[in-house]
Design a protein around this motif. Structure first.
Motif: not given
Length: 287
Positions: A112-120, A196-210
């Protein structure tokens, strides 16, 4: 013969144990923690940080090499993010051209690739719009952060992908994988791409914190599953939305329709009638 049979039994037992271990890992039962699943994480434009889940975000490796780092958002509280992790949305890296990060991946599996954003900065949509590519595959198209969640509000883009037998599979597309994952933020017509930030983890979408829910921005999942209705028609009737459709996230309370009480269309015929009647009456009086 007995030796061959023993080897076959041992092989079958090993295969079964491997499958059970993999299933337990996928289900989260006795498997690695969330932080242990993460193989790479960076706080773009900022310093290293360990979030509430134990994920260690490293200092931006592009510092002094590509693009510009910005901490403009540190003056703003970021909605939907825990106070301890707001820094992951307050700093960012942007560039006047396409830029990206190279991430080494040595093992096959689901990721899973997770990319973090915020429009500031921008206070309306269509001010910053860009795409995201993964090894040449466009995985996020026309990302407009403000249009998604509004101002100073956390937003995560989640992209599942898999690597097997030297092939990268993402969103139905397949390409050759050489051990390096390249995440690119593509320059578009509206301002500069950023992350803003990003990370790659093993697993599926269900493992990503909401992200945390926020009143007025998101509805609980139970409500989203129910049939949504909107007002429509002159008689105040209601129409059902298509199944699976979701209303766009609003950045604030709904603004009243400024044309709802506009009677100018009714006044126009009256004004025309007066304009014709007065000259006609003047002519009749002269006769």
């Amino acid at each position: 013969m007995q030796r061959v049979t023993a080897q076959l039994v041992a092989g079958l037992v090993a295969a079964v144990l491997s499958l059970l271990a993999e299933q337990c890992w996928a289900d989260g039962g006795g498997g690695p923690s969330l932080a242990e699943r993460v193989i790479w994480a960076v706080n773009a434009g900022g310093e290293s940080h360990v979030d509430v889940h134990g994920i260690h975000f490293k200092k931006d490796p592009l510092e002094g090499k590509v693009g510009k780092a910005s901490d403009y958002g540190v003056r703003l509280p970021i909605l939907r993010s825990s106070p301890e992790d707001q820094v992951l949305y307050q700093t960012e890296r942007y560039n006047e051209d396409t830029f990206g990060y190279d991430i080494p991946i040595r093992e096959e599996g689901d990721y899973i690739l997770v990319m973090k954003y915020a429009e500031v900065y921008f206070a309306q949509s269509q001010q910053k719009v860009f795409d995201v590519r993964l090894n040449g595959h466009t995985v996020v198209k026309d990302l407009d952060i403000f249009d998604r969640v509004g101002h100073s509000t956390a937003h995560d883009e989640i992209v599942p992908f898999s690597i097997r037998r030297g092939k990268l599979s993402v969103q139905g597309e397949v390409s050759t994988f050489n051990g390096k994952l390249t995440v690119e933020f593509v320059k578009g017509y509206y301002d500069n791409p950023k992350v803003c930030a990003l990370y790659v983890m093993k697993g599926t979408s269900e493992n990503v914190p909401q992200l945390q829910p926020h009143p007025g921005l998101e509805k609980p999942e139970e409500e989203e599953e129910e049939e949504e209705e909107t007002e429509g028609g002159e008689e105040g009737g209601k129409k059902k939305l298509p199944p699976g459709s979701k209303s766009r996230v609003q950045s604030g309370p709904r603004t009243p329709n400024p044309y709802a009480a506009d009677n100018s269309s009714l006044m126009f015929p009256i004004l025309v009638a007066f304009g014709v009647f007065i000259p006609t009456l003047f002519c009749l009086c002269r006769l």
